[in-house]
Write a protein that holds these residues in place. Sequence first.
Motif, PDB file in Angstrom:
ATOM      1  N   THR A   1      83.031  84.517 -75.327  1.00 13.65           N
ATOM      2  CA  THR A   1      82.573  83.139 -75.113  1.00 13.65           C
ATOM      3  C   THR A   1      81.314  82.837 -75.917  1.00 13.65           C
ATOM      4  N   GLU A   2      80.858  83.812 -76.678  1.00  7.34           N
ATOM      5  CA  GLU A   2      79.667  83.588 -77.492  1.00  7.34           C
ATOM      6  C   GLU A   2      80.019  82.617 -78.616  1.00  7.34           C
ATOM      7  N   GLY A   3      79.240  81.576 -78.749  1.00  2.44           N
ATOM      8  CA  GLY A   3      79.464  80.592 -79.802  1.00  2.44           C
ATOM      9  C   GLY A   3      80.508  79.557 -79.405  1.00  2.44           C
ATOM     10  N   GLU A   4      80.496  78.426 -80.103  1.00  4.82           N
ATOM     11  CA  GLU A   4      81.410  77.327 -79.797  1.00  4.82           C
ATOM     12  C   GLU A   4      82.868  77.703 -80.049  1.00  4.82           C
ATOM     13  N   MET A   5      83.126  78.436 -81.122  1.00  8.93           N
ATOM     14  CA  MET A   5      84.495  78.828 -81.438  1.00  8.93           C
ATOM     15  C   MET A   5      85.067  79.726 -80.352  1.00  8.93           C
ATOM     16  N   GLY A   6      84.261  80.622 -79.843  1.00  8.76           N
ATOM     17  CA  GLY A   6      84.714  81.503 -78.772  1.00  8.76           C
ATOM     18  C   GLY A   6      85.092  80.739 -77.525  1.00  8.76           C
ATOM     19  N   LYS A   7      84.291  79.742 -77.151  1.00  3.74           N
ATOM     20  CA  LYS A   7      84.583  78.925 -75.967  1.00  3.74           C
ATOM     21  C   LYS A   7      85.882  78.151 -76.161  1.00  3.74           C
ATOM     22  N   MET A   8      86.093  77.633 -77.368  1.00  4.10           N
ATOM     23  CA  MET A   8      87.297  76.866 -77.650  1.00  4.10           C
ATOM     24  C   MET A   8      88.537  77.770 -77.561  1.00  4.10           C
ATOM     25  N   VAL A   9      88.461  78.955 -78.121  1.00  2.00           N
ATOM     26  CA  VAL A   9      89.588  79.885 -78.093  1.00  2.00           C
ATOM     27  C   VAL A   9      89.929  80.263 -76.652  1.00  2.00           C
ATOM     28  N   VAL A  10      88.926  80.540 -75.848  1.00  2.00           N
ATOM     29  CA  VAL A  10      89.156  80.898 -74.448  1.00  2.00           C
ATOM     30  C   VAL A  10      89.848  79.748 -73.721  1.00  2.00           C
ATOM     31  N   THR A  11      89.404  78.526 -73.965  1.00  2.00           N
ATOM     32  CA  THR A  11      90.007  77.360 -73.318  1.00  2.00           C
ATOM     33  C   THR A  11      91.478  77.229 -73.703  1.00  2.00           C
ATOM     34  N   ILE A  12      91.771  77.370 -74.977  1.00  2.00           N
ATOM     35  CA  ILE A  12      93.154  77.254 -75.447  1.00  2.00           C
ATOM     36  C   ILE A  12      94.020  78.368 -74.871  1.00  2.00           C
ATOM     37  N   LEU A  13      93.528  79.598 -74.932  1.00  2.00           N
ATOM     38  CA  LEU A  13      94.307  80.731 -74.430  1.00  2.00           C
ATOM     39  C   LEU A  13      94.548  80.639 -72.927  1.00  2.00           C
ATOM     40  N   SER A  14      93.563  80.184 -72.174  1.00  2.00           N
ATOM     41  CA  SER A  14      93.766  80.072 -70.731  1.00  2.00           C
ATOM     42  C   SER A  14      94.776  78.976 -70.420  1.00  2.00           C
ATOM     43  N   ALA A  15      94.798  77.894 -71.218  1.00  2.00           N
ATOM     44  CA  ALA A  15      95.800  76.845 -71.029  1.00  2.00           C
ATOM     45  C   ALA A  15      97.199  77.374 -71.332  1.00  2.00           C
ATOM     46  N   VAL A  16      97.324  78.158 -72.394  1.00  2.00           N
ATOM     47  CA  VAL A  16      98.623  78.752 -72.744  1.00  2.00           C
ATOM     48  C   VAL A  16      99.070  79.712 -71.636  1.00  2.00           C
ATOM     49  N   ALA A  17      98.166  80.521 -71.129  1.00  2.00           N
ATOM     50  CA  ALA A  17      98.502  81.473 -70.061  1.00  2.00           C
ATOM     51  C   ALA A  17      98.954  80.734 -68.804  1.00  2.00           C
ATOM     52  N   GLN A  18      98.291  79.632 -68.494  1.00  2.00           N
ATOM     53  CA  GLN A  18      98.665  78.851 -67.321  1.00  2.00           C
ATOM     54  C   GLN A  18     100.055  78.242 -67.509  1.00  2.00           C
ATOM     55  N   ALA A  19     100.348  77.719 -68.696  1.00  2.00           N
ATOM     56  CA  ALA A  19     101.667  77.144 -68.972  1.00  2.00           C
ATOM     57  C   ALA A  19     102.754  78.210 -68.839  1.00  2.00           C
ATOM     58  N   GLU A  20     102.485  79.414 -69.317  1.00  2.00           N
ATOM     59  CA  GLU A  20     103.459  80.504 -69.212  1.00  2.00           C
ATOM     60  C   GLU A  20     103.710  80.870 -67.753  1.00  2.00           C
ATOM     61  N   ARG A  21     102.671  80.895 -66.940  1.00  2.00           N
ATOM     62  CA  ARG A  21     102.844  81.192 -65.521  1.00  2.00           C
ATOM     63  C   ARG A  21     103.723  80.136 -64.856  1.00  2.00           C
ATOM     64  N   HIS A  22     103.523  78.868 -65.228  1.00  2.00           N
ATOM     65  CA  HIS A  22     104.352  77.790 -64.669  1.00  2.00           C
ATOM     66  C   HIS A  22     105.817  77.970 -65.070  1.00  2.00           C
ATOM     67  N   ARG A  23     106.057  78.354 -66.310  1.00  2.00           N
ATOM     68  CA  ARG A  23     107.434  78.599 -66.763  1.00  2.00           C
ATOM     69  C   ARG A  23     108.053  79.764 -65.992  1.00  2.00           C
ATOM     70  N   ILE A  24     107.289  80.805 -65.766  1.00  3.49           N
ATOM     71  CA  ILE A  24     107.791  81.956 -65.004  1.00  3.49           C
ATOM     72  C   ILE A  24     108.153  81.528 -63.581  1.00  3.49           C
ATOM     73  N   LEU A  25     107.279  80.735 -62.950  1.00  3.94           N
ATOM     74  CA  LEU A  25     107.559  80.249 -61.596  1.00  3.94           C
ATOM     75  C   LEU A  25     108.821  79.395 -61.561  1.00  3.94           C
ATOM     76  N   GLU A  26     108.977  78.530 -62.549  1.00  2.00           N
ATOM     77  CA  GLU A  26     110.174  77.694 -62.611  1.00  2.00           C
ATOM     78  C   GLU A  26     111.432  78.548 -62.737  1.00  2.00           C
ATOM     79  N   ARG A  27     111.403  79.534 -63.625  1.00  2.00           N
ATOM     80  CA  ARG A  27     112.571  80.404 -63.805  1.00  2.00           C
ATOM     81  C   ARG A  27     112.855  81.203 -62.536  1.00  2.00           C
ATOM     82  N   THR A  28     111.815  81.666 -61.888  1.00  2.00           N
ATOM     83  CA  THR A  28     111.982  82.422 -60.646  1.00  2.00           C
ATOM     84  C   THR A  28     112.619  81.549 -59.575  1.00  2.00           C
ATOM     85  N   ASN A  29     112.121  80.323 -59.434  1.00  3.45           N
ATOM     86  CA  ASN A  29     112.678  79.415 -58.423  1.00  3.45           C
ATOM     87  C   ASN A  29     114.116  79.034 -58.740  1.00  3.45           C
TER      88      ASN A  29
END
Length: 188
Positions: A99-127
């Motif tokens: 998270t050091e520096g602006e680029m690091g914060k941006m990357v973390v934000t993007i990656l956490s959004a992608v991880a959250q979207a993947e979890r939602h897809r997994i839940l949908e497939r499971t259901n």
Amino acid sequence: MRLFGYARVSTSQQSLDIQFKALKCAGVKVSRIFSDKGSGSNTNRKGLELLRLKVEDGDVVLVKKLDRLGRDTADMIHLIKEFEEQGVAVKFLDDGISTEGEMGKMVVTILSAVAQAERHRILERTNEGRQEAKLKGIRFGRKRTVDRNKVLSMYSQGVGATAIANQLKIARSTVYKIIDDMKKDFST
């Protein structure tokens, strides 16, 4: 600069060993590793709370993977901002980001959004799989251990719910549930 570590697994049956080993190899003292066994879906976790109290300006928190800190993008951003306000950086070992520096914060934000979207897809497939299995007659949950036929037989012979419960060593509420289920079956 002091190094701190955070590790989390989703259930009490899972092991923290791999995360602890990675944090120790990265130079974190065992006494500075905080951990939780439970869902990352909220930030009210005992180990995380203790970590938040211990860190100070200039410290660095190491986490093995992005999803170990949190599951939800909003929660991740909130935690990262909270650490940033304290002057604390967060580094994710496996992901190679910080998270050091602006680029690091941006990357973390993007990656956490992608991880959250993947979890939602997994839940949908499971259901979807669960619904499909139910349509095929597959039942979920643990196997019944109470002989329902015996309960109904005793009930039809005039034995009361309390006596049935005592004889079969089950809860009286279980007897009533079985009787109610039988009545519902006959009414449909």
